[in-house]
Design a protein around this motif. Structure first.
Motif, PDB file in Angstrom:
ATOM      1  N   ALA A 127      18.469  -5.952  80.510  1.00 40.31           N
ATOM      2  CA  ALA A 127      17.631  -6.468  81.598  1.00 40.31           C
ATOM      3  C   ALA A 127      16.321  -6.939  80.980  1.00 40.31           C
ATOM      4  CB  ALA A 127      17.371  -5.385  82.642  1.00 40.31           C
ATOM      5  N   LYS A 128      15.948  -8.164  81.274  1.00 41.43           N
ATOM      6  CA  LYS A 128      14.770  -8.780  80.652  1.00 41.43           C
ATOM      7  C   LYS A 128      13.510  -8.628  81.499  1.00 41.43           C
ATOM      8  CE  LYS A 128      17.292 -12.314  78.131  1.00 41.43           C
ATOM      9  NZ  LYS A 128      17.455 -13.740  77.899  1.00 41.43           N
ATOM     10  N   ALA A 129      12.422  -8.277  80.807  1.00 47.58           N
ATOM     11  CA  ALA A 129      11.100  -8.305  81.432  1.00 47.58           C
ATOM     12  C   ALA A 129      10.616  -9.759  81.402  1.00 47.58           C
ATOM     13  CB  ALA A 129      10.135  -7.414  80.651  1.00 47.58           C
ATOM     14  N   ALA A 130       9.670 -10.098  82.252  1.00 49.44           N
ATOM     15  CA  ALA A 130       9.119 -11.450  82.264  1.00 49.44           C
ATOM     16  C   ALA A 130       8.272 -11.670  81.022  1.00 49.44           C
ATOM     17  CB  ALA A 130       8.277 -11.656  83.516  1.00 49.44           C
ATOM     18  N   GLY A 131       8.284 -12.890  80.486  1.00 48.36           N
ATOM     19  CA  GLY A 131       7.434 -13.220  79.347  1.00 48.36           C
ATOM     20  C   GLY A 131       8.058 -14.245  78.428  1.00 48.36           C
ATOM     21  N   ASP A 132       7.268 -14.736  77.499  1.00 49.13           N
ATOM     22  CA  ASP A 132       7.690 -15.753  76.538  1.00 49.13           C
ATOM     23  C   ASP A 132       8.474 -15.092  75.411  1.00 49.13           C
ATOM     24  OD1 ASP A 132       7.982 -17.932  74.873  1.00 49.13           O
ATOM     25  OD2 ASP A 132       5.868 -18.022  74.299  1.00 49.13           O
ATOM     26  N   ARG A 133       9.696 -15.514  75.187  1.00 48.99           N
ATOM     27  CA  ARG A 133      10.552 -14.911  74.176  1.00 48.99           C
ATOM     28  C   ARG A 133      10.605 -15.695  72.874  1.00 48.99           C
ATOM     29  NH1 ARG A 133      13.039 -10.671  76.005  1.00 48.99           N
ATOM     30  NH2 ARG A 133      12.707 -10.353  78.201  1.00 48.99           N
ATOM     31  N   THR A 134       9.920 -16.812  72.790  1.00 45.67           N
ATOM     32  CA  THR A 134       9.947 -17.555  71.539  1.00 45.67           C
ATOM     33  C   THR A 134       9.111 -16.833  70.496  1.00 45.67           C
ATOM     34  OG1 THR A 134       8.101 -18.922  72.255  1.00 45.67           O
ATOM     35  CG2 THR A 134      10.320 -19.793  72.628  1.00 45.67           C
ATOM     36  N   VAL A 135       9.497 -16.982  69.263  1.00 44.25           N
ATOM     37  CA  VAL A 135       8.784 -16.328  68.159  1.00 44.25           C
ATOM     38  C   VAL A 135       7.568 -17.148  67.800  1.00 44.25           C
ATOM     39  CG1 VAL A 135       8.950 -15.625  65.764  1.00 44.25           C
ATOM     40  CG2 VAL A 135      10.876 -15.275  67.292  1.00 44.25           C
ATOM     41  N   ASP A 136       6.425 -16.479  67.650  1.00 48.04           N
ATOM     42  CA  ASP A 136       5.199 -17.130  67.205  1.00 48.04           C
ATOM     43  C   ASP A 136       5.249 -17.207  65.675  1.00 48.04           C
ATOM     44  OD1 ASP A 136       2.672 -17.995  66.564  1.00 48.04           O
ATOM     45  OD2 ASP A 136       1.623 -16.347  67.545  1.00 48.04           O
ATOM     46  N   PHE A 137       5.315 -18.416  65.148  1.00 45.99           N
ATOM     47  CA  PHE A 137       5.444 -18.581  63.701  1.00 45.99           C
ATOM     48  C   PHE A 137       4.103 -18.640  62.993  1.00 45.99           C
ATOM     49  CE2 PHE A 137       9.585 -19.918  65.237  1.00 45.99           C
ATOM     50  CZ  PHE A 137      10.398 -19.184  64.390  1.00 45.99           C
ATOM     51  N   THR A 138       3.029 -18.239  63.669  1.00 42.54           N
ATOM     52  CA  THR A 138       1.712 -18.164  63.036  1.00 42.54           C
ATOM     53  C   THR A 138       1.672 -16.929  62.150  1.00 42.54           C
ATOM     54  OG1 THR A 138       0.729 -19.143  65.007  1.00 42.54           O
ATOM     55  CG2 THR A 138      -0.772 -18.060  63.442  1.00 42.54           C
ATOM     56  N   PRO A 139       1.372 -17.087  60.839  1.00 41.32           N
ATOM     57  CA  PRO A 139       1.335 -15.920  59.946  1.00 41.32           C
ATOM     58  C   PRO A 139       0.301 -14.898  60.393  1.00 41.32           C
ATOM     59  CG  PRO A 139       1.257 -17.962  58.695  1.00 41.32           C
ATOM     60  CD  PRO A 139       1.080 -18.335  60.148  1.00 41.32           C
ATOM     61  N   VAL A 140       0.654 -13.618  60.252  1.00 45.19           N
ATOM     62  CA  VAL A 140      -0.249 -12.510  60.569  1.00 45.19           C
ATOM     63  C   VAL A 140      -0.686 -11.902  59.238  1.00 45.19           C
ATOM     64  CG1 VAL A 140      -0.454 -10.263  61.686  1.00 45.19           C
ATOM     65  CG2 VAL A 140       0.921 -12.063  62.748  1.00 45.19           C
ATOM     66  N   THR A 141      -1.980 -11.805  59.007  1.00 49.64           N
ATOM     67  CA  THR A 141      -2.488 -11.261  57.753  1.00 49.64           C
ATOM     68  C   THR A 141      -1.939  -9.854  57.518  1.00 49.64           C
ATOM     69  OG1 THR A 141      -4.532 -12.518  58.059  1.00 49.64           O
ATOM     70  CG2 THR A 141      -4.580 -10.713  56.455  1.00 49.64           C
ATOM     71  N   GLY A 142      -1.357  -9.658  56.324  1.00 47.08           N
ATOM     72  CA  GLY A 142      -0.819  -8.357  55.945  1.00 47.08           C
ATOM     73  C   GLY A 142       0.570  -8.088  56.463  1.00 47.08           C
ATOM     74  N   LYS A 143       1.138  -8.987  57.256  1.00 47.08           N
ATOM     75  CA  LYS A 143       2.488  -8.806  57.794  1.00 47.08           C
ATOM     76  C   LYS A 143       3.354  -9.948  57.292  1.00 47.08           C
ATOM     77  CE  LYS A 143       1.196  -5.555  60.745  1.00 47.08           C
ATOM     78  NZ  LYS A 143       1.649  -4.205  60.734  1.00 47.08           N
ATOM     79  N   THR A 144       4.604  -9.605  56.964  1.00 46.80           N
ATOM     80  CA  THR A 144       5.538 -10.648  56.531  1.00 46.80           C
ATOM     81  C   THR A 144       6.780 -10.623  57.353  1.00 46.80           C
ATOM     82  OG1 THR A 144       6.454  -9.182  54.868  1.00 46.80           O
ATOM     83  CG2 THR A 144       4.724 -10.703  54.149  1.00 46.80           C
TER      84      THR A 144
END
Length: 144
Positions: A127-144
């Motif tokens: 069951a899905k909650a409301a919201g945007d499911r696309t992946v944000d491809f903006t790099p996050v500092t310290g995360k890969t």
């Protein structure tokens, strides 16, 4: 893509009929009973609600998620390096999603910290909650 998802979902849920079905609290209790850094021999089907969807790793194309028996639960199970079953790299789970996974439960211990987890499983969204499911491809500092 829908046909692939349907086939995968059928296999996932057919497999779940063979695995014992448990809630998050029972999964955590099962994990805590294990020796440090050990994994169950049996697979379990675990159903829960996403509490923290974490972030999507562009490098590994997966997401580490925590689930509880409800969205306000503080007793959490980690789904480590997991992937969604709908569209691979471009769909992620959101807080509030009701999900199901099939896998072995592990008691991971490092530096005195204990995490009960299920590793590298496919996450089926029931069951899905409301919201945007696309992946944000903006790099996050310290995360890969």
């Amino acid at each position: 893509m829908k046909k692939i998802f349907s086939i995968f979902a059928a296999v996932l849920f057919a497999g779940s009929m063979m695995a014992e079905v448990i809630d998050v609290a029972t999964a955590i209790e099962t994990g805590n009973a294990l020796a440090d850094n050990k994994t169950t021999e049996a697979d379990y089907t675990i159903k829960g609600v996403v509490v923290n969807p974490g972030y999507f790793s562009l490098r590994y194309k997966n997401q580490t998620v925590t689930i509880g028996d409800d969205v306000a639960d503080a007793n959490l199970l980690t789904l480590y390096q997991s992937a969604g079953v709908e569209a691979g790299d471009t769909v992620r789970v959101l807080a509030g999603d009701t999900v199901q996974v099939v896998g072995k439960i592990k008691k991971y211990v490092k530096s005195g910290n204990v995490t009960i987890e299920v590793e590298k499983v496919q996450i089926a969204i029931l069951a899905k909650a409301a919201g945007d499911r696309t992946v944000d491809f903006t790099p996050v500092t310290g995360k890969t």
